[in-house]
Write an enzyme that holds these catalytic residues in place. Structure first.
Site, PDB file in Angstrom:
ATOM      1  N   ASP A  21      33.598  30.268  47.567  1.00 53.71           N
ATOM      2  CA  ASP A  21      35.104  30.561  47.319  1.00 53.71           C
ATOM      3  C   ASP A  21      35.773  29.164  48.059  1.00 53.71           C
ATOM      4  O   ASP A  21      35.134  28.712  49.034  1.00 53.71           O
ATOM      5  CB  ASP A  21      35.511  31.703  47.773  1.00 53.71           C
ATOM      6  CG  ASP A  21      36.582  32.400  47.042  1.00 53.71           C
ATOM      7  OD1 ASP A  21      37.458  31.381  46.499  1.00 53.71           O
ATOM      8  OD2 ASP A  21      36.842  33.426  47.112  1.00 53.71           O
ATOM      9  N   GLU A  37      51.621  41.650  43.089  1.00 55.34           N
ATOM     10  CA  GLU A  37      50.445  41.840  43.659  1.00 55.34           C
ATOM     11  C   GLU A  37      49.451  40.798  43.448  1.00 55.34           C
ATOM     12  O   GLU A  37      49.751  40.304  42.122  1.00 55.34           O
ATOM     13  CB  GLU A  37      49.921  43.142  43.352  1.00 55.34           C
ATOM     14  CG  GLU A  37      49.875  43.344  42.031  1.00 55.34           C
ATOM     15  CD  GLU A  37      49.386  44.756  41.449  1.00 55.34           C
ATOM     16  OE1 GLU A  37      48.789  45.271  42.344  1.00 55.34           O
ATOM     17  OE2 GLU A  37      49.367  45.033  40.068  1.00 55.34           O
TER      18      GLU A  37
END
Length: 914
Positions: free
Chosen positions: A302, A662
């Site tokens: 990542d 979100e």
């Protein structure tokens, strides 16, 4: 021989190589000059010189008759140490002397080709999961990969070869959505490992294609592993997961992706797992992924995760980048995505000098990466690769848009209905709520630019007729977050002519960009500070600022850089406090606009808006766009809503939240929201207050809730007439929603997550034990269970046939009759759940083991057959080992979790394994 075996066999015999013009940020390793590096890897200077002058096609690694291993050995053997290390960055530079093009591994395709301009946008992943239709997901992914191939070759033909133009897609996200507070849960297929795994297989197969020689695109399963928030602390958190939870819940979907779909790539996560960084975990990457499951592809970190190994504010486990680079490489991480903190792998040369690693480990990683590029056909003649001729006309084609609408219809879940739905023709409706025109609720996150975006209001007006629809936004989403920004219209924008008179429109100057002017920018991408050319290429009057460019307005090229400066006068027609939203730099009366601005009707405000579009810089928009939008926050939105609602027969409330509240590591800090996650799962109070006022009018209310996660709609469930959970349904949102509300389509979606009543019912957000989490382990009272969803018709289950006993190791055969006993045609999601009450350890309360979508006409019946494999009748012991089960097997087949709460349509039986 299955597809995976066939592909692996052909790969071992040798794959054809293609030369694709792909690029990336040319960031290179600091490991010394070419001559010294060549000496370090045993390649003498004279050999390197011969290589540089050789014809590329004559090199052995170009010989398609050779086995792939031999070709890889030849290619990597010709590279210097510096060149090899440079290929381990996400933005790998070219090796010109070998004819190897630069390539950026980063691309996204979560629910459509993302961040690469126009593409068909399907429902967000959580909405895809709500279809409970793995075949449909395969169709979706096939469309995505068609568009991906078309766009890739289009970009390459136009000299664009950097981030978001490649063929390696970092999708799907198959983490388990264990807690509704996680903002990125919208990217997943929900909370169940079986459902997630089955959907992942179909999606991966659709992305990777079915050709035995070539990958259509390369899919990735992410984020491995034990990763689901919180977002704010993901770079430093250490999550403890028992061996039982790993085997039972966190690993199964990844195992399925590897062993059943042959996924080409895996991304390791930011967090630590049981003390080790996920990107440096031998247990995860070596023992589980490669040894136990036989994974043969490549692993990508990542972005910035390896820097977390040594960052003081992150894991802070080692003292130096070289140590972190060595740790990750030795564990099996092949690509260092370094965006934000450069590439830690640039220190591998130093790590090699200090004997932290062996060069063979670098070679292994490089070979894994080039194996993927070989499979994608990146060095073969285009006519030998079956996917290179897919035309750009497929992007947003009628067939693709029709599928997006179909999937959107199937993704919506009818949570409650007292009979008000479907609406009858001619019903006068009031569309009220902050999401009626909110673009964000269409696309969620990780999305492309829609071809034909239809908002809820637009779709309802089109279906019902404008004369039957009134509208008012009613409220903000929450605090100062609004969903109904509008383009600043031409009625408000002016400029002065030579005589000083106000004229319509803004003066617009379109400039070429001179990247050689100015100093180096100090941001992480090392982009030169751009300075516009001294003179504009042209000027014109633009009535508004609402632009989307597929080609540069300066030179009509696909990859040209340019800048625009708009100047003029803003004259508001109504006084109020305004918020502006634009990606450009906005000045009013010479002052930067940051936050709310008080404006007076009829007053003149000098306006300047400017932006620069760098399409030659990796990570910049490939098809830039800019808008100038605003919202007047001073209006009494509740009063307006009540006024328009009084004249309607039914109120359609479009509420919920949005992907601007979100998502991934966001800056949002509001009541109930924290850095992309949520601290509460209730509807924002401003919307609750509005709903109570609307309820007092005594009219039927249908709520359409947009969210990527579960909502505690307790009052709404008790007081409203119908509730539709829409998630984020993609570009066909409005059309699909209207068809569902008026009964043109029968809802069939099911919840892929549990809707709880309160966060007070949940364990600590950072607790990664599955005790009392998800439907498989939660012992409390829920609002809507996993698998729940209503229809406009009724289905009945009868003639359930299962054996009374089966032998250990034997599969379980189930057949049952499904009947549409209602008056409408409809689709049913039949779900099979098993419970193992005699297991000697704690096991899930119940588990989904099979599902199927069936379309039936009114009165039609069909026999359904399911086979539960013997391994699905095992349990996981406390050591994380699957054990054969003996005892009673309680099973239900129905429209949900059997007798559990809101699933009245089911059949049940018990089978014994003696």
């Amino acid at each position: 021989m299955n597809k995976i075996q066939n592909r692996r066999l052909l790969t071992s015999r040798g794959l054809l190589l293609t030369a694709c013009a792909l690029t990336a940020c040319a960031f290179t390793a600091c490991t010394g000059d070419t001559e010294k590096s060549a000496h370090a890897v045993g390649v003498n200077k004279s050999t390197a010189t011969v290589d540089a002058s050789a014809t590329f096609d004559a090199l052995p690694f170009r010989d398609t008759s050779l086995p792939i291993e031999q070709r890889l050995d030849d290619l990597v053997g010709r590279m210097t140490l510096s060149e090899k290390i440079s290929q381990l960055y996400n933005d790998a530079p070219a090796i010109e002397r070998l004819g190897v093009a630069k390539y950026d591994w980063w691309n996204e395709a979560l629910h459509g080709v993302a961040r690469a301009g126009k593409a068909t946008v399907f429902p967000q992943a959580i909405g895809l999961a709500a279809t409970f239709d793995d075949q449909l997901l395969g169709e979706v992914a096939t469309v995505i990969s068609d568009e991906a191939r078309a766009k890739h070759h289009y970009f390459a033909d136009n000299g664009m070869a950097f981030r978001y133009t490649g063929l390696t897609f970092w999708s799907p996200n198959i983490n388990i959505f264990r807690d509704p507070r996680w903002g990125r849960g919208q990217e997943t297929y929900g909370e169940d490992p079986y459902l997630t795994g089955q959907l992942a297989v179909s999606f991966i197969n659709g992305l990777q294609g079915d050709d035995p020689r070539y990958l259509k695109t390369a899919a990735m399963a992410k984020h491995f592993a034990v990763h689901s928030g919180p977002e704010k602390s993901r770079h430093s958190d250490d999550y403890t997961a028992s061996k039982k939870d790993l085997a039972e819940t966190y690993f199964p979907a990844f195992k399925t992706a590897v062993m059943e779909a042959d996924v080409e790539a895996v991304m390791c996560a930011y967090n630590r797992v049981n003390g080790e960084p996920a990107c440096g975990s031998d247990m995860l990457l070596k023992e589980t992924l490669r040894e136990d499951w036989g994974f043969e592809g490549h692993v990508v970190s990542d972005c910035g995760a390896i820097a977390d190994f040594y960052e003081p504010d992150a894991h802070n486990l080692v003292r130096a980048p070289a140590e972190a680079a060595a740790w990750a490489l030795k564990a099996g991480t092949d690509v260092n995505c370094g965006t934000g903190r450069l590439s830690t792998f640039a220190n591998l040369g130093f790590a090699l000098q200090r004997n932290m690693i062996d060069e063979s480990e670098i070679d292994t990683a490089v070979k894994r990466l080039f194996a993927t590029r070989f499979k994608l056909g990146m060095f073969d003649p285009a006519d030998s690769v079956p996917y290179t001729q897919i035309p750009m006309s497929v992007v947003g084609s009628e067939e693709h848009l029709a599928l997006a609408e179909k999937v959107a219809e199937k993704s919506m879940v009818l949570l409650k209905n007292d009979g008000v739905l479907p609406l009858v023709e001619g019903t006068k409706v009031a569309v009220i709520g902050p999401n009626a025109t909110n673009f964000s609720v269409l696309v969620g996150n990780y999305h492309g630019s829609p071809i034909n975006a239809v908002t809820p209001l637009a779709g309802i007006r089109s279906r019902a007729g404008a004369g039957n629809v009134v509208h008012a936004p009613g409220s903000a989403l929450i605090a100062d977050q609004y969903g109904h920004y509008e383009i600043v219209s031409a009625q408000n924008l002016f400029h002065r002519n030579g005589d000083g008179e106000l004229q319509a429109g803004l003066e617009a100057e379109y400039f070429p960009v001179d990247l050689t002017r100015g100093e180096k920018a100090r941001d992480f991408r090392y982009i030169p500070a751009t300075t516009l050319a001294e003179s504009p290429a042209f000027t014109r009057i633009d009535p508004t600022v609402d632009f989307y460019w597929t080609r540069s307005p300066i030179d009509d090229t696909v990859n040209g850089d340019f800048g625009v400066v708009w100047k003029g006068v803003l004259v508001p027609q109504a006084s109020g406090t305004y918020l502006f939203k634009t990606g450009a730099e906005l000045l009013l009366d010479g002052q930067p606009v940051d936050g709310a601005v008080s404006l007076v009707a009829g007053e003149e405000y000098a306006l300047t808006l400017s932006d620069v579009f760098l399409r030659t810089v990796s990570g910049s928009p490939l098809e830039p766009e800019v808008q100038l939008t605003w919202v007047n926050t001073s209006r009494d939105y509740a009063a307006e809503a009540l006024e328009v609602a009084r004249g309607a027969e039914v109120i359609l409330f479009t509420g919920g939240i949005s992907a601007e509240l979100e998502g991934e590591e966001m800056s949002v800090e509001l009541e109930g929201f924290d850095g992309g996650d949520r601290t509460d799962i209730k509807l924002p109070s401003v919307q609750q207050d509005l709903l109570r006022k609307l309820k007092a009018l005594g009219k039927p209310i249908v709520m359409v809730n947009f969210s990527g996660s579960a909502m505690a709609l307790n009052w709404e469930d008790e007081n409203l007439n119908a509730i539709v959970q829409a998630f984020y349904p993609g570009e066909a949102t409005g059309t699909a929603l209207a068809r569902l509300l008026w009964g043109d389509v029968n809802p069939s979606g099911r919840l892929p997550v549990t809707f709880y009543r309160s966060v007070e019912d949940l364990p600590d957000f950072k607790g990664y034990s599955f005790a009392n989490r998800t439907y498989r382990y939660f012992t409390g009272d829920v609002l809507y269970p996993f698998g729940h969803g209503l229809s406009y018709t009724q289905f009945a289950y009868s003639n359930l046939n299962v054996p009374e006993t089966i032998a250990p190791g034997e599969e379980l055969a189930i057949d049952v009759t499904l009947t549409n006993s209602g008056e409408r045609a409809g689709g049913e999601i039949s779900q099979v759940y098993l419970s193992l009450p005699d297991a000697p350890v704690d096991v899930p309360i119940r588990e989904l083991k099979a599902f199927r979508h069936t379309q039936l006409a009114s009165g039609e019946s069909t026999k359904l057959q399911f086979v539960i494999e013997s391994e699905d009748l095992a349990y996981v012991d406390n050591a994380g080992v699957f054990q054969p089960y003996r005892g009673r097997v309680n099973l239900t087949v129905g429209s949900g979790q059997g007798p559990y709460l809101k699933a009245p349509q089911f059949a049940e039986a018990t089978v014994v394994i003696p």
